[in-house]
Design an enzyme around this catalytic site. Structure first.
Site, PDB file in Angstrom:
ATOM      1  N   ASP A  78      -8.332  75.155  23.582  1.00  9.18           N
ATOM      2  CA  ASP A  78      -8.546  73.652  22.999  1.00  9.18           C
ATOM      3  C   ASP A  78     -10.160  73.932  22.289  1.00  9.18           C
ATOM      4  O   ASP A  78     -10.571  72.738  21.793  1.00  9.18           O
ATOM      5  CB  ASP A  78      -8.816  72.900  24.260  1.00  9.18           C
ATOM      6  CG  ASP A  78      -9.614  73.332  25.361  1.00  9.18           C
ATOM      7  OD1 ASP A  78      -9.906  74.605  25.558  1.00  9.18           O
ATOM      8  OD2 ASP A  78     -10.362  72.544  26.277  1.00  9.18           O
ATOM      9  N   HIS A  79     -10.547  75.031  22.041  1.00  9.86           N
ATOM     10  CA  HIS A  79     -11.878  75.059  21.409  1.00  9.86           C
ATOM     11  C   HIS A  79     -11.881  75.789  19.986  1.00  9.86           C
ATOM     12  O   HIS A  79     -12.499  75.446  19.092  1.00  9.86           O
ATOM     13  CB  HIS A  79     -12.939  75.726  22.374  1.00  9.86           C
ATOM     14  CG  HIS A  79     -13.195  74.857  23.431  1.00  9.86           C
ATOM     15  ND1 HIS A  79     -14.699  74.341  23.366  1.00  9.86           N
ATOM     16  CD2 HIS A  79     -12.663  74.510  24.485  1.00  9.86           C
ATOM     17  CE1 HIS A  79     -14.667  73.432  24.474  1.00  9.86           C
ATOM     18  NE2 HIS A  79     -13.491  73.546  25.274  1.00  9.86           N
TER      19      HIS A  79
HETATM   20 ZN    ZN Z   1     -12.535  76.736  28.270  1.00 10.40          ZN
END
Ligand code: ZN
Length: 276
Positions: A78-79
């Site tokens: 998610d990053h």
């Molecule tokens: Zn993480």
């Protein structure tokens, strides 16, 4: 409260803007926060998932040639995956803790004690393992803002999963270190800005210590499997099934720490753990 609508940039301070990605969920809260630091020269912290609308929003918020650096707090899905699309559009340099799991080859490897110097700002790099081994936090020197990635959040607790590089003992040492920093605000990887950094970190440490005491209390009464401990500790809460699974990861991470301290015996998810 500044806007948390996905893909809409909102100014948090003279030097910091935030764009929330459209990936809300039980582990991501309202979505992943992407931060833009600086105006004339921009450092993007965490481009988020590989989502065209999100990357377009990041590029649209600055003139694209102003995006000079892309920084990753860590490489979880998610990053980091948006980095490839963002670099393609801007030509920015990627700065990461290592090459591992970064979708494009970093221009520079960064770690503890390094700094990113823009014309208007300086970002100090801290190596903050625990949530993942390659986790970095950044301090914006001019405004004393601490970017915590997945180490400290707003609205929920960070997940420590050994399968994705988490380590509870290391995580607690990182929290102790962060609480001693002189910072005015925390800009977390998920959720809104935290105006009381020390209180929030103290709450995180207390939460972990309490969970550890609960695990030990249970095991002193009866040897148990992790699934039984999850039932005993979280059973009364109406949790999302993914969060029940995550509760098992957390308890496993606590048990590994307690085992290293000689307080419990057992190994792995299927084993019966005992207090020693
Ligand atoms: Zn993480």
């Amino acid at each position: 409260m500044p806007d948390m609508t996905p893909e809409v940039p909102s100014a948090l301070s003279p030097l910091v803007r935030r764009i929330v990605a459209s990936n809300p969920g039980p582990f991501t809260g309202p979505g992943t926060n992407t931060y833009l630091v600086g105006i004339d020269e921009v450092a993007v912290i965490d481009p988020g998932p590989n989502d065209r609308d999100h990357i377009d929003a990041i590029v649209g918020a600055s003139m694209k040639e102003r995006v000079r650096w892309v920084l990753l707090t860590h490489t979880h899905p998610d990053h980091a995956p948006g980095v490839a699309r963002l670099v393609k559009q801007t030509g920015a340099e990627v700065l990461a803790f290592s090459k591992k799991d970064v979708p494009v080859t970093p221009s520079r490897i960064i770690g503890e004690g390094d700094a990113i110097e823009g014309t208007e700002f300086g970002l100090e790099v801290l190596h903050t393992p625990g949530h993942s081994a390659n986790h970095l936090c950044f301090v914006l020197e001019e405004e004393r803002v601490l970017f915590t990635g997945d180490t400290v959040f707003d609205g929920m607790y960070s997940v420590i999963n050994r399968a994705s590089g988490g380590d509870m003992g290391t995580y607690l040492r990182t929290l102790e270190r962060l609480r001693k920093l002189r910072v005015s605000r925390i800009a977390p990887g998920h959720g809104d800005v935290l105006e009381d950094p020390k209180d929030r970190i103290d709450d995180y440490i207390a939460h972990r210590k309490e969970r550890e005491r609960q695990v030990l209390r249970l095991l002193k009464k009866n040897p148990m499997k992790i699934s039984e401990m999850v039932d005993a500790l979280y059973g009364s809460q109406d949790l999302h099934p993914k969060l029940i699974e995550a509760a098992g990861w957390q308890i496993n991470a606590h048990l590994v720490k307690l085992k290293a301290e000689g307080k419990v015996t057992g190994s792995g998810v299927k084993s019966v753990w005992k207090a020693s």
